[in-house]
Design a protein around this motif. Structure first.
Motif, PDB file in Angstrom:
ATOM      1  N   VAL A 104       0.864  -1.197   0.000  1.00 38.72           N
ATOM      2  CA  VAL A 104       0.000   0.000   0.000  1.00 38.72           C
ATOM      3  C   VAL A 104       0.893   1.238   0.000  1.00 38.72           C
ATOM      4  N   ARG A 105       1.919   1.206   0.836  1.00 32.78           N
ATOM      5  CA  ARG A 105       2.817   2.364   0.929  1.00 32.78           C
ATOM      6  C   ARG A 105       3.574   2.567  -0.378  1.00 32.78           C
ATOM      7  N   THR A 106       4.048   1.477  -0.969  1.00 35.13           N
ATOM      8  CA  THR A 106       4.816   1.611  -2.214  1.00 35.13           C
ATOM      9  C   THR A 106       3.962   2.282  -3.286  1.00 35.13           C
ATOM     10  N   MET A 107       2.703   1.838  -3.416  1.00 33.51           N
ATOM     11  CA  MET A 107       1.815   2.405  -4.436  1.00 33.51           C
ATOM     12  C   MET A 107       1.590   3.900  -4.180  1.00 33.51           C
ATOM     13  N   LEU A 108       1.306   4.244  -2.928  1.00 36.49           N
ATOM     14  CA  LEU A 108       0.947   5.635  -2.648  1.00 36.49           C
ATOM     15  C   LEU A 108       2.172   6.559  -2.686  1.00 36.49           C
ATOM     16  N   VAL A 109       3.320   6.053  -2.247  1.00 39.60           N
ATOM     17  CA  VAL A 109       4.536   6.887  -2.289  1.00 39.60           C
ATOM     18  C   VAL A 109       4.867   7.236  -3.746  1.00 39.60           C
ATOM     19  N   GLN A 110       4.701   6.270  -4.634  1.00 41.58           N
ATOM     20  CA  GLN A 110       4.969   6.546  -6.055  1.00 41.58           C
ATOM     21  C   GLN A 110       4.024   7.651  -6.566  1.00 41.58           C
ATOM     22  N   MET A 111       2.747   7.566  -6.189  1.00 41.43           N
ATOM     23  CA  MET A 111       1.794   8.605  -6.610  1.00 41.43           C
ATOM     24  C   MET A 111       2.158   9.966  -6.020  1.00 41.43           C
ATOM     25  N   GLN A 112       2.627   9.951  -4.774  1.00 38.63           N
ATOM     26  CA  GLN A 112       2.980  11.220  -4.111  1.00 38.63           C
ATOM     27  C   GLN A 112       4.169  11.877  -4.811  1.00 38.63           C
ATOM     28  N   ARG A 113       5.144  11.063  -5.229  1.00 38.74           N
ATOM     29  CA  ARG A 113       6.311  11.628  -5.945  1.00 38.74           C
ATOM     30  C   ARG A 113       5.892  12.144  -7.320  1.00 38.74           C
ATOM     31  N   GLU A 114       4.964  11.448  -7.961  1.00 36.40           N
ATOM     32  CA  GLU A 114       4.473  11.937  -9.260  1.00 36.40           C
ATOM     33  C   GLU A 114       3.786  13.284  -9.085  1.00 36.40           C
ATOM     34  N   ALA A 115       2.969  13.418  -8.030  1.00 32.87           N
ATOM     35  CA  ALA A 115       2.275  14.688  -7.782  1.00 32.87           C
ATOM     36  C   ALA A 115       3.292  15.812  -7.606  1.00 32.87           C
ATOM     37  N   ALA A 116       4.383  15.510  -6.916  1.00 34.26           N
ATOM     38  CA  ALA A 116       5.412  16.531  -6.699  1.00 34.26           C
ATOM     39  C   ALA A 116       6.054  16.937  -8.024  1.00 34.26           C
ATOM     40  N   GLY A 117       6.304  15.958  -8.870  1.00 31.44           N
ATOM     41  CA  GLY A 117       6.926  16.243 -10.168  1.00 31.44           C
ATOM     42  C   GLY A 117       6.056  17.129 -11.041  1.00 31.44           C
ATOM     43  N   ASN A 118       4.739  17.041 -10.857  1.00 32.71           N
ATOM     44  CA  ASN A 118       3.796  17.799 -11.694  1.00 32.71           C
ATOM     45  C   ASN A 118       3.297  19.064 -11.001  1.00 32.71           C
ATOM     46  N   ALA A 119       3.969  19.493  -9.934  1.00 29.86           N
ATOM     47  CA  ALA A 119       3.358  20.517  -9.073  1.00 29.86           C
ATOM     48  C   ALA A 119       3.545  21.963  -9.520  1.00 29.86           C
ATOM     49  N   GLY A 120       4.168  22.226 -10.621  1.00 31.15           N
ATOM     50  CA  GLY A 120       4.318  23.628 -11.039  1.00 31.15           C
ATOM     51  C   GLY A 120       5.248  24.369 -10.096  1.00 31.15           C
ATOM     52  N   LYS A 121       4.731  25.427  -9.467  1.00 35.14           N
ATOM     53  CA  LYS A 121       5.566  26.282  -8.613  1.00 35.14           C
ATOM     54  C   LYS A 121       6.048  25.566  -7.341  1.00 35.14           C
ATOM     55  N   GLY A 122       5.131  24.826  -6.731  1.00 32.40           N
ATOM     56  CA  GLY A 122       5.520  24.154  -5.494  1.00 32.40           C
ATOM     57  C   GLY A 122       4.416  23.264  -4.969  1.00 32.40           C
ATOM     58  N   LEU A 123       4.781  22.444  -3.971  1.00 32.10           N
ATOM     59  CA  LEU A 123       3.822  21.530  -3.363  1.00 32.10           C
ATOM     60  C   LEU A 123       4.011  21.539  -1.847  1.00 32.10           C
ATOM     61  N   VAL A 124       2.908  21.665  -1.137  1.00 31.91           N
ATOM     62  CA  VAL A 124       2.940  21.433   0.307  1.00 31.91           C
ATOM     63  C   VAL A 124       2.253  20.092   0.531  1.00 31.91           C
ATOM     64  N   ALA A 125       3.009  19.117   1.026  1.00 35.35           N
ATOM     65  CA  ALA A 125       2.456  17.780   1.243  1.00 35.35           C
ATOM     66  C   ALA A 125       2.464  17.481   2.726  1.00 35.35           C
ATOM     67  N   GLU A 126       1.381  16.884   3.214  1.00 33.44           N
ATOM     68  CA  GLU A 126       1.305  16.576   4.643  1.00 33.44           C
ATOM     69  C   GLU A 126       1.117  15.085   4.871  1.00 33.44           C
ATOM     70  N   GLY A 127       1.753  14.588   5.952  1.00 30.87           N
ATOM     71  CA  GLY A 127       1.622  13.162   6.244  1.00 30.87           C
ATOM     72  C   GLY A 127       2.417  12.751   7.458  1.00 30.87           C
ATOM     73  N   ARG A 128       3.021  11.557   7.379  1.00 32.63           N
ATOM     74  CA  ARG A 128       3.774  11.021   8.512  1.00 32.63           C
ATOM     75  C   ARG A 128       5.233  10.738   8.148  1.00 32.63           C
ATOM     76  N   ASP A 129       5.480  10.413   6.864  1.00 28.72           N
ATOM     77  CA  ASP A 129       6.816   9.956   6.463  1.00 28.72           C
ATOM     78  C   ASP A 129       7.341  10.778   5.285  1.00 28.72           C
ATOM     79  N   LEU A 130       6.860  12.003   5.145  1.00 25.29           N
ATOM     80  CA  LEU A 130       7.204  12.765   3.941  1.00 25.29           C
ATOM     81  C   LEU A 130       8.642  13.251   3.979  1.00 25.29           C
ATOM     82  N   GLY A 131       9.060  13.766   5.130  1.00 21.81           N
ATOM     83  CA  GLY A 131      10.441  14.246   5.237  1.00 21.81           C
ATOM     84  C   GLY A 131      11.434  13.105   5.343  1.00 21.81           C
ATOM     85  N   THR A 132      11.003  11.978   5.901  1.00 21.70           N
ATOM     86  CA  THR A 132      11.934  10.866   6.137  1.00 21.70           C
ATOM     87  C   THR A 132      12.054   9.936   4.931  1.00 21.70           C
TER      88      THR A 132
END
Ligand code: DC
Length: 221
Positions: A104-132
């Motif tokens: 589950v984590r592998t699938m969602l982490v991949q989607m989260q990185r894709e969202a960051a790549g497509n974020a234009g100016k910037g992305l604020v992402a919130e969660g539990r393991d984003l910085g780590t």
């Protein structure tokens, strides 16, 4: 210029969502609620009676889309908008178990990185393991926390607004249990990234926290 990535981690009820949306709106950045993605998978598993032991093989049938406009965030599963349905006590009680499944984590982490790549100016992402784990090279990592009683009072008020159980003592207990489960799991536990800025919001108002974090983003980008 690559998008500026801001990773905001912290325990339940620390105000991550309000702060992250506020900072993203202020700076014209996109916003990603990764907890909503874990909740969406959990909602789908509960709807389809899929246990944690069998979910890994079923994830191809679970198509999640997260809206990244901080003014109108949403999440869909197989084109059904579940933005409200993922906040029920049933989903809240089950989400730590499903989010501990590595696939589950592998699938969602991949989607989260894709969202960051497509974020234009910037992305604020919130969660539990984003910085780590998800964004180890984020421009800014914030670990947002608050005293457990303050978090329980905030969550109970939110639950009351949604028409769910709003007892502060129950909320305190379930937050403490979820903190323990999220911090104690083997895969990507909640922990403070080495280079994160810790912000304790116990005695701060929401506008004060947004001002503080937005200023940190400008310093770090
Ligand atoms: O932020 P939230 O309460 O909506 O998160 C729901 C659950 O999802 C939380 O109990 C832990 C999990 N989660 C996670 O494991 N990793 C993330 N990056 C975000 C949330």
């Amino acid at each position: 210029m690559p998008p500026v990535i801001v990773a905001i981690d912290g325990p339940s009820g620390s105000g991550k969502s309000s702060v992250s949306k506020g900072v993203a709106s202020r700076l014209g950045f996109e916003y990603l609620d990764t907890g909503a993605m874990y909740r969406a998978v959990t909602w789908w598993a509960l709807e389809n009676h899929i246990g944690t032991d069998e979910i890994a093989g079923r994830l191809d049938d679970c198509a999640i889309i997260s809206g990244t406009d901080p003014a109108a965030p949403f999440v869909t599963v197989n084109a059904v908008d579940v933005s409200e349905a993922i906040r029920t006590p049933e989903v809240t009680a089950a989400v730590s178990r499903y989010s501990a499944v590595p696939q589950v984590r592998t699938m969602l982490v991949q989607m989260q990185r894709e969202a960051a790549g497509n974020a234009g100016k910037g992305l604020v992402a919130e969660g539990r393991d984003l910085g780590t784990v998800v964004f180890p090279d984020a421009n800014l990592k914030v670990y947002l926390t608050a005293d457990v009683q303050a978090r329980a009072e905030r969550r109970a008020a939110e639950n009351a607004e949604r028409g769910h159980d709003a007892d502060v003592t129950d909320t305190h207990q379930s937050l403490a249990a979820r903190d323990a489960a999220d911090s104690g799991r083997a895969v990507s536990p909640l922990q403070v990234a080495e280079d994160a800025v810790e912000v304790d919001a116990t005695f701060m108002t929401l506008p004060e926290v947004i001002d503080h974090v937005a200023a940190l983003v400008l310093e770090h980008s």
